[in-house]
Scaffold this active site. Structure first.
Site, PDB file in Angstrom:
ATOM      1  N   GLY A 155      62.537  48.912  39.698  1.00 37.19           N
ATOM      2  CA  GLY A 155      61.044  50.345  39.069  1.00 37.19           C
ATOM      3  C   GLY A 155      61.225  50.176  40.562  1.00 37.19           C
ATOM      4  O   GLY A 155      60.609  49.169  40.667  1.00 37.19           O
ATOM      5  N   PHE A 189      53.962  50.930  41.817  1.00 38.80           N
ATOM      6  CA  PHE A 189      53.174  50.449  42.378  1.00 38.80           C
ATOM      7  C   PHE A 189      53.717  48.715  42.602  1.00 38.80           C
ATOM      8  O   PHE A 189      53.591  48.394  43.650  1.00 38.80           O
ATOM      9  CB  PHE A 189      51.613  50.443  41.980  1.00 38.80           C
ATOM     10  CG  PHE A 189      50.664  51.782  41.631  1.00 38.80           C
ATOM     11  CD1 PHE A 189      50.752  51.731  43.104  1.00 38.80           C
ATOM     12  CD2 PHE A 189      50.742  52.664  40.871  1.00 38.80           C
ATOM     13  CE1 PHE A 189      49.145  53.372  43.362  1.00 38.80           C
ATOM     14  CE2 PHE A 189      50.441  53.422  40.730  1.00 38.80           C
ATOM     15  CZ  PHE A 189      49.955  54.475  42.114  1.00 38.80           C
ATOM     16  N   VAL A 222      68.923  51.186  35.237  1.00 39.88           N
ATOM     17  CA  VAL A 222      69.566  50.108  34.396  1.00 39.88           C
ATOM     18  C   VAL A 222      69.534  50.589  32.762  1.00 39.88           C
ATOM     19  O   VAL A 222      68.881  50.652  32.402  1.00 39.88           O
ATOM     20  CB  VAL A 222      68.140  49.027  34.908  1.00 39.88           C
ATOM     21  CG1 VAL A 222      69.269  47.487  34.199  1.00 39.88           C
ATOM     22  CG2 VAL A 222      68.101  49.126  36.485  1.00 39.88           C
ATOM     23  N   GLU A 240      40.525  62.539  32.912  1.00 37.03           N
ATOM     24  CA  GLU A 240      40.438  63.682  33.265  1.00 37.03           C
ATOM     25  C   GLU A 240      40.874  64.644  33.507  1.00 37.03           C
ATOM     26  O   GLU A 240      41.332  65.930  33.434  1.00 37.03           O
ATOM     27  CB  GLU A 240      41.443  62.806  34.526  1.00 37.03           C
ATOM     28  CG  GLU A 240      40.180  61.794  34.896  1.00 37.03           C
ATOM     29  CD  GLU A 240      40.998  60.168  36.391  1.00 37.03           C
ATOM     30  OE1 GLU A 240      40.551  59.345  36.608  1.00 37.03           O
ATOM     31  OE2 GLU A 240      42.694  59.984  36.210  1.00 37.03           O
ATOM     32  N   ASP A 289      52.863  47.048  34.367  1.00 36.01           N
ATOM     33  CA  ASP A 289      52.788  47.443  33.344  1.00 36.01           C
ATOM     34  C   ASP A 289      54.204  46.502  31.936  1.00 36.01           C
ATOM     35  O   ASP A 289      53.096  46.239  31.158  1.00 36.01           O
ATOM     36  CB  ASP A 289      52.852  48.422  32.826  1.00 36.01           C
ATOM     37  CG  ASP A 289      51.599  49.331  33.388  1.00 36.01           C
ATOM     38  OD1 ASP A 289      50.701  48.801  34.632  1.00 36.01           O
ATOM     39  OD2 ASP A 289      52.165  50.827  33.612  1.00 36.01           O
ATOM     40  N   ALA A 337      46.809  50.384  38.179  1.00 40.16           N
ATOM     41  CA  ALA A 337      47.210  50.088  39.159  1.00 40.16           C
ATOM     42  C   ALA A 337      46.891  49.119  40.312  1.00 40.16           C
ATOM     43  O   ALA A 337      48.025  48.491  40.427  1.00 40.16           O
ATOM     44  CB  ALA A 337      47.041  51.628  40.039  1.00 40.16           C
ATOM     45  N   GLN A 338      46.268  48.509  40.035  1.00 40.58           N
ATOM     46  CA  GLN A 338      44.934  47.719  40.790  1.00 40.58           C
ATOM     47  C   GLN A 338      46.257  45.866  40.205  1.00 40.58           C
ATOM     48  O   GLN A 338      46.198  45.069  41.586  1.00 40.58           O
ATOM     49  CB  GLN A 338      43.672  47.080  41.305  1.00 40.58           C
ATOM     50  CG  GLN A 338      43.481  47.290  39.442  1.00 40.58           C
ATOM     51  CD  GLN A 338      41.909  46.488  40.218  1.00 40.58           C
ATOM     52  OE1 GLN A 338      41.135  45.847  40.099  1.00 40.58           O
ATOM     53  NE2 GLN A 338      41.403  48.078  39.245  1.00 40.58           N
TER      54      GLN A 338
END
Length: 450
Positions: free
Chosen positions: A30, A33, A98, A189, A319, A336-337
């Protein structure tokens, strides 16, 4: 250590060829991020790093909604892995999906062959969760992949064109109504961007009918939008959305959708041929893990060093990682952070492990949350500071622009934003390929060329 390079003519069912290396092999599955942050931390170290991904590019997920609403082209927010890893002497990329992990023999099985590892890291992220509602899944679109964004764009533009053709008022309503399910950052958004498309683009492109014909509904099961942010951010966001004429339906959830009629649990119905699902995600990882390693949300249970429970040399980050403690009963936020911090931390853990040095446990540092609601309006939670409006939008723009991979991509996005800022123009309103709902094995949909 491990050497798969002796035979360069292996079949697909045999081992995947890799350069010879005398160093331990770390396989990362993967390139989101988390995966990229880990690669960065291991570059040019005394390890062989192999990144496997089903795509040959990293995709900047926070801006998927702008691709979906014709604000950006997809190549502005994707960046090729091989270009990213230029100059990384110990990093190899292999394009493959995978299928299974066979940890008893330290082997990864892919659709292109197999390879062995000394250490394995799962950074596979999540997929859209439709909570078992098969008809909703079959007839709606998620937004977890750049192709999903393009599918939404093509669906929207095709339906608007069809609405201009039809003389049936009810059919026109269905074609121009949009339902977004989920009031988190992605849903908010998306709703804001669609509302601005309706306000500024629709009257110019489709003068044959008023912009009021395009209705946007945001359906949220909880009693507020952006529930993970502060009450102030939630309240401001609701005001922004309502000022953009978005019809926000709180404490409401979708019970069924047949491709034309949305039904809610309270008995309401909405006529719409456009439903975008952002209401939930579930962990996405290959076979090879038993139930004792899986926690709520279909995440892999890890310890404080991000090692998967019951395994000595398998780790999970981003995640997919479920670090469940008394302080974090639901795990860390799937943002993301978190992924970036875990990727950087695990690089240190792996290097310390190889040197037989102890490592500190992972601790998450919340740097705040941002969400934008259309042009010049956003909300920000930064520690004790909670604010919205133009300042929050400017901060959101800077943070996202800096985070995009590649100077060219930063330039493209910045240029598009500058044009849009002054003109509200979206120049990418072209239907390159015809969108058609085609059922795939993984229950997603794709645009097909006709």
């Amino acid at each position: 250590m491990l050497d798969d390079s002796k035979n360069n003519t292996r079949k697909v069912t045999d081992a995947i060829c890799l350069p010879h290396s005398r160093f331990p092999r770390i396989v990362i599955v993967g390139g989101g991020f988390a995966g990229l942050a880990l690669v960065e931390g291991l570059k040019n170290k005394d390890v062989q790093v192999v990144l496997i991904d089903r795509h040959n590019f990293h995709q900047f997920q926070p801006l998927f909604y702008q691709v979906a609403t014709s604000g950006l082209e997809p190549d502005s927010i994707v960046f090729p892995f091989r270009k990213q890893f230029k100059g990384y002497k110990n990093v190899s990329f292999r394009l493959a999906e995978v299928k299974e992990i066979q940890n008893s023999i330290n082997t990864v099985i892919t659709d292109k062959g197999k390879l062995t590892y000394d250490y394995l890291v799962l950074a596979t992220g999540t997929k859209t969760n439709f909570f078992g509602m098969e008809e909703v899944e079959r007839n709606s679109l998620g937004m977890k992949d750049i192709r999903d964004s393009l599918n939404i764009r093509h669906m929207m533009l095709q339906n608007l064109e069809q609405a201009a053709i039809t003389c049936d008022d009810e059919e026109r309503d269905a074609l121009t109504n949009f339902v977004i399910v989920g009031g988190g950052p992605a849903g908010v958004e998306m709703a804001g961007a669609l509302a601005e498309f309706c306000k500024y683009i629709l009257p110019k492109d489709y003068p044959e009918y008023p912009s009021s014909i395009m209705n946007i509904y945001l359906v949220e099961a909880m009693d507020e939008v952006l529930s993970a942010m502060s009450d102030k951010a939630s309240s401001k966001t609701l005001t922004y959305l309502e000022n953009l004429n978005v019809k926000v339906m709180l404490k409401e959830s979708v019970s069924n959708y047949d491709g034309r009629v949305v039904k809610t649990k309270s008995g309401k119905t909405i006529l719409a041929k456009n439903l975008i699902w952002t209401a939930g995600v579930t962990g996405d990882f290959p076979k090879g893990f038993d139930e004792t390693s899986i926690v709520k949300g279909n995440r892999l249970k890890t310890d404080h060093h991000l090692k998967v429970y019951g395994m000595d040399n398998v780790f999970a980050i981003g995640d997919i990682a479920g670090v469940i403690t008394d302080e974090t009963p639901k795990g860390y936020p799937q943002v993301a952070q978190t992924a970036i911090q875990q990727g950087r931390h695990l690089a240190k853990v792996l290097l310390n492990t190889l040197l037989s040095k102890p490592s500190k446990p992972f601790t998450y540092k919340d740097k705040g949350s941002l969400a934008t609601v259309g042009k010049r309006k956003a909300v920000a939670d930064l520690g004790k500071f909670h604010f919205g409006g133009y300042a929050a939008w400017l901060l959101w723009s800077v943070v996202h622009l800096v985070s995009i991979s590649g100077f060219r991509n930063k330039l493209l996005v910045g240029f598009n934003w500058a044009i849009s800022y002054f003109t509200y123009e979206k120049s990418n309103r072209v239907i390159i390929r015809s969108f058609k709902r085609t059922k795939k094995v993984d229950a997603q949909y794709t645009s097909t060329q006709e």
